[in-house]
Design a protein around this motif. Structure first.
Motif, PDB file in Angstrom:
ATOM      1  N   TYR A  22     -21.247 -45.232  65.328  1.00  0.00           N
ATOM      2  CA  TYR A  22     -20.742 -46.340  64.515  1.00  0.00           C
ATOM      3  C   TYR A  22     -19.403 -45.996  63.865  1.00  0.00           C
ATOM      4  O   TYR A  22     -18.558 -46.876  63.678  1.00  0.00           O
ATOM      5  CB  TYR A  22     -21.780 -46.754  63.469  1.00  0.00           C
ATOM      6  N   HIS A  23     -19.203 -44.735  63.531  1.00  0.00           N
ATOM      7  CA  HIS A  23     -17.885 -44.319  63.045  1.00  0.00           C
ATOM      8  C   HIS A  23     -16.831 -44.573  64.125  1.00  0.00           C
ATOM      9  O   HIS A  23     -15.748 -45.103  63.848  1.00  0.00           O
ATOM     10  CB  HIS A  23     -17.897 -42.835  62.667  1.00  0.00           C
ATOM     11  N   ILE A  24     -17.151 -44.202  65.355  1.00  0.00           N
ATOM     12  CA  ILE A  24     -16.216 -44.401  66.465  1.00  0.00           C
ATOM     13  C   ILE A  24     -15.950 -45.887  66.671  1.00  0.00           C
ATOM     14  O   ILE A  24     -14.799 -46.310  66.841  1.00  0.00           O
ATOM     15  CB  ILE A  24     -16.770 -43.762  67.756  1.00  0.00           C
ATOM     16  N   LEU A  25     -17.009 -46.698  66.655  1.00  0.00           N
ATOM     17  CA  LEU A  25     -16.851 -48.136  66.868  1.00  0.00           C
ATOM     18  C   LEU A  25     -15.987 -48.767  65.782  1.00  0.00           C
ATOM     19  O   LEU A  25     -15.079 -49.558  66.077  1.00  0.00           O
ATOM     20  CB  LEU A  25     -18.224 -48.807  66.904  1.00  0.00           C
ATOM     21  N   ARG A  48     -35.053 -53.386  64.231  1.00  0.00           N
ATOM     22  CA  ARG A  48     -35.163 -51.983  63.839  1.00  0.00           C
ATOM     23  C   ARG A  48     -33.824 -51.247  63.932  1.00  0.00           C
ATOM     24  O   ARG A  48     -33.457 -50.498  63.020  1.00  0.00           O
ATOM     25  CB  ARG A  48     -36.189 -51.261  64.712  1.00  0.00           C
ATOM     26  N   GLY A  49     -33.086 -51.447  65.023  1.00  0.00           N
ATOM     27  CA  GLY A  49     -31.808 -50.761  65.172  1.00  0.00           C
ATOM     28  C   GLY A  49     -30.838 -51.114  64.062  1.00  0.00           C
ATOM     29  O   GLY A  49     -30.090 -50.263  63.573  1.00  0.00           O
ATOM     30  N   THR A  50     -30.850 -52.377  63.655  1.00  0.00           N
ATOM     31  CA  THR A  50     -29.991 -52.824  62.560  1.00  0.00           C
ATOM     32  C   THR A  50     -30.416 -52.175  61.254  1.00  0.00           C
ATOM     33  O   THR A  50     -29.591 -51.632  60.510  1.00  0.00           O
ATOM     34  CB  THR A  50     -30.055 -54.354  62.419  1.00  0.00           C
ATOM     35  N   ARG A  51     -31.701 -52.226  60.957  1.00  0.00           N
ATOM     36  CA  ARG A  51     -32.201 -51.664  59.697  1.00  0.00           C
ATOM     37  C   ARG A  51     -31.892 -50.171  59.598  1.00  0.00           C
ATOM     38  O   ARG A  51     -31.430 -49.676  58.568  1.00  0.00           O
ATOM     39  CB  ARG A  51     -33.714 -51.896  59.576  1.00  0.00           C
ATOM     40  N   THR A  52     -32.157 -49.449  60.686  1.00  0.00           N
ATOM     41  CA  THR A  52     -31.938 -48.005  60.678  1.00  0.00           C
ATOM     42  C   THR A  52     -30.464 -47.664  60.540  1.00  0.00           C
ATOM     43  O   THR A  52     -30.082 -46.777  59.767  1.00  0.00           O
ATOM     44  CB  THR A  52     -32.497 -47.378  61.969  1.00  0.00           C
ATOM     45  N   SER A  53     -29.611 -48.374  61.269  1.00  0.00           N
ATOM     46  CA  SER A  53     -28.175 -48.079  61.251  1.00  0.00           C
ATOM     47  C   SER A  53     -27.563 -48.369  59.886  1.00  0.00           C
ATOM     48  O   SER A  53     -26.718 -47.606  59.397  1.00  0.00           O
ATOM     49  CB  SER A  53     -27.462 -48.897  62.335  1.00  0.00           C
ATOM     50  N   VAL A  54     -27.977 -49.461  59.259  1.00  0.00           N
ATOM     51  CA  VAL A  54     -27.463 -49.801  57.930  1.00  0.00           C
ATOM     52  C   VAL A  54     -27.895 -48.752  56.911  1.00  0.00           C
ATOM     53  O   VAL A  54     -27.107 -48.330  56.055  1.00  0.00           O
ATOM     54  CB  VAL A  54     -27.937 -51.210  57.517  1.00  0.00           C
ATOM     55  N   ASP A  88     -27.024 -44.290  65.791  1.00  0.00           N
ATOM     56  CA  ASP A  88     -26.362 -42.988  65.694  1.00  0.00           C
ATOM     57  C   ASP A  88     -25.103 -43.194  64.861  1.00  0.00           C
ATOM     58  O   ASP A  88     -24.164 -43.865  65.296  1.00  0.00           O
ATOM     59  CB  ASP A  88     -26.019 -42.487  67.097  1.00  0.00           C
ATOM     60  N   ILE A  89     -25.074 -42.635  63.652  1.00  0.00           N
ATOM     61  CA  ILE A  89     -23.980 -42.929  62.730  1.00  0.00           C
ATOM     62  C   ILE A  89     -22.638 -42.468  63.279  1.00  0.00           C
ATOM     63  O   ILE A  89     -21.601 -43.077  63.003  1.00  0.00           O
ATOM     64  CB  ILE A  89     -24.261 -42.300  61.340  1.00  0.00           C
ATOM     65  N   ARG A 111     -23.219 -58.913  65.393  1.00  0.00           N
ATOM     66  CA  ARG A 111     -24.624 -58.503  65.490  1.00  0.00           C
ATOM     67  C   ARG A 111     -24.917 -57.844  66.836  1.00  0.00           C
ATOM     68  O   ARG A 111     -25.826 -57.014  66.940  1.00  0.00           O
ATOM     69  CB  ARG A 111     -25.542 -59.708  65.287  1.00  0.00           C
ATOM     70  N   HIS A 112     -24.146 -58.211  67.860  1.00  0.00           N
ATOM     71  CA  HIS A 112     -24.368 -57.646  69.187  1.00  0.00           C
ATOM     72  C   HIS A 112     -24.019 -56.158  69.243  1.00  0.00           C
ATOM     73  O   HIS A 112     -24.459 -55.465  70.169  1.00  0.00           O
ATOM     74  CB  HIS A 112     -23.559 -58.417  70.230  1.00  0.00           C
ATOM     75  N   CYS A 113     -23.243 -55.680  68.286  1.00  0.00           N
ATOM     76  CA  CYS A 113     -22.912 -54.248  68.266  1.00  0.00           C
ATOM     77  C   CYS A 113     -24.161 -53.406  68.061  1.00  0.00           C
ATOM     78  O   CYS A 113     -24.261 -52.291  68.577  1.00  0.00           O
ATOM     79  CB  CYS A 113     -21.895 -53.955  67.168  1.00  0.00           C
ATOM     80  N   PHE A 114     -25.118 -53.932  67.297  1.00  0.00           N
ATOM     81  CA  PHE A 114     -26.354 -53.190  67.067  1.00  0.00           C
ATOM     82  C   PHE A 114     -27.156 -53.040  68.353  1.00  0.00           C
ATOM     83  O   PHE A 114     -27.963 -52.128  68.486  1.00  0.00           O
ATOM     84  CB  PHE A 114     -27.209 -53.894  66.007  1.00  0.00           C
TER      85      PHE A 114
END
Length: 242
Positions: A85-88, A178-184, A81-82, A72-75
């Motif tokens: 997340y691809h890089i991660l 919000r960051g979690t919701r948007t990224s998912v 920025d998708i 969860r800390h990754c968010f």
């Protein structure tokens, strides 16, 4: 009588000091297969070396935080920025980290609901049992990872199940920031062809959650600092997308 220290025989994790891209880390390499192999090789090749040095690994600080403290800390570590997340996720793949831990879509979807409170009957009244938001938020990252790098047995059939999981995240702002919701949501749109009906559902909940929680949301807050905020957490969704 044995003392507490005598009874507790669990060994502490061995940590290795590694300099990665100029930054020194004290790391338990055991859950990171690539680094475990690197440490083993270097210790045999250079037994007298006092420091281990490795070149850059993309988004390594974020990846390490996820391994050590929960995904969860990754968010909190990168923006919605998708491409990041691809890089991660590719970094986790390079490091050999088993992010999914053998879990499939059904188990991840079930864990997303762990943040909802439960109620037990106690002496003729119901007592609220607080949900496990950390577990739910870790599951949200696993869902994102599954969408970006995972494989599905039947992509068309599973797309509907994935959408329901994504919609659950987007519509439960009391659990997911919000960051979690948007990224998912971005991960779903990156992996699958989204229909107008799906987009309307997601955007409806995203707009509602963002407006009603804009004054209280902060992706850097801890579980203990969470406020309740707007919540649709009393409802589950299983949309018919046909």
């Amino acid at each position: 009588m044995a003392t507490k220290s005598q009874l507790d025989t669990t060994p502490l994790p061995l940590k290795t000091v590694i300099t990665i891209d100029g930054t020194e880390y004290s790391i338990d390499a055991s859950p990171i297969p690539y680094l475990a192999s690197f440490v083993d090789f270097e210790s045999k090749a250079r037994p007298d070396a006092t420091t281990l040095v490795h070149g850059p690994i993309p988004l390594f600080p974020v990846a390490l935080k996820g391994v050590e403290s929960g995904y969860r800390h990754c968010f909190r570590g990168i923006p919605a920025d998708i491409s990041q997340y691809h890089i991660l996720c590719e970094t986790y793949q390079f490091l050999g980290v088993d992010v999914l831990d053998g879990q499939g879509l059904d188990e991840i979807s079930a864990n997303l609901k762990a943040g909802k409170p439960n109620y037990e009957l106690e002496y003729a009244s119901y007592e609220e049992i607080r949900g496990d938001k950390s577990k739910a938020r870790n599951a949200a990252f696993k869902l994102l990872y599954l969408m970006l790098l995972g494989e599905f047995r039947d992509e068309k059939r599973d797309a509907a199940k994935v959408f329901n999981a994504v919609l659950f995240v987007v519509s439960h702002s009391a659990t997911f920031k919000r960051g979690t919701r948007t990224s998912v949501q971005l991960a779903y749109e990156d992996r699958f062809v989204i229909t107008e009906k799906q987009a309307a559902m997601l955007n409806k909940w995203a707009d509602k959650s963002n407006k009603e929680n804009s004054h209280m949301e902060d992706d850097s807050t801890t579980e203990e600092e969470d406020s309740t905020g707007f919540s649709s957490d009393g409802y589950d969704y299983d949309w018919d997308l046909d």
